[in-house]
Design an enzyme around this catalytic site. Structure first.
Site, PDB file in Angstrom:
ATOM      1  N   CYS A  33       0.839  -1.212   0.000  1.00 49.62           N
ATOM      2  CA  CYS A  33       0.000   0.000   0.000  1.00 49.62           C
ATOM      3  C   CYS A  33       0.872   1.260   0.000  1.00 49.62           C
ATOM      4  O   CYS A  33       1.532   1.557   0.995  1.00 49.62           O
ATOM      5  CB  CYS A  33      -0.907  -0.049   1.222  1.00 49.62           C
ATOM      6  SG  CYS A  33      -1.745   1.487   1.616  1.00 49.62           S
ATOM      7  N   CYS A  36       0.093   3.840   2.659  1.00 44.58           N
ATOM      8  CA  CYS A  36       0.580   3.330   3.950  1.00 44.58           C
ATOM      9  C   CYS A  36       2.061   3.652   4.119  1.00 44.58           C
ATOM     10  O   CYS A  36       2.510   4.023   5.213  1.00 44.58           O
ATOM     11  CB  CYS A  36       0.373   1.823   4.054  1.00 44.58           C
ATOM     12  SG  CYS A  36      -1.351   1.289   3.955  1.00 44.58           S
TER      13      CYS A  36
END
Length: 110
Positions: A33, A36
């Site tokens: 991600c 993230c």
């Protein structure tokens, strides 16, 4: 990653969170991600800056799917803020350091 950040998994999550009486901010994330990855250094800074006020923890939803399902995590990053083993607030998606500090300050003072 900051030494201030606690790594949680499906096996230790419930036990760890239930034993904390203060605030715990849990970052639900995955290695693939990109948002993230952008949030990670912000959380490192916040962990050091707010270490007297709350605990920052991370849970990799890719390798630990059970807790993500329990808390209906559908998008990452998702930040859940716990107090006394209950979710009191959440943020979904990328968030700036300023926005995160505002989010935490509001909850710390409530």
């Amino acid at each position: 990653m900051s030494n201030e950040i606690v790594i949680l998994d499906d096996n230790n999550f419930e036990n760890y969170v239930s034993k904390q009486s203060g605030l715990i901010l849990v970052d639900f994330w995955a290695n693939w991600c990109n948002p993230c990855k952008l949030l990670a250094p912000i959380l490192d800074n916040i962990a050091e800056e707010y270490h007297d006020h709350l605990i920052i923890a991370k849970l990799d939803v890719e390798n630990n799917p059970n807790i993500g399902v329990k808390y209906s995590i559908q998008s990452i990053p998702t930040l859940l803020l716990f107090r006394n083993n209950h979710v009191i607030d959440k943020k979904i998606g990328m968030i700036s350091k300023k926005e995160l500090k505002n989010f935490l300050d509001i909850n710390l003072n409530s």
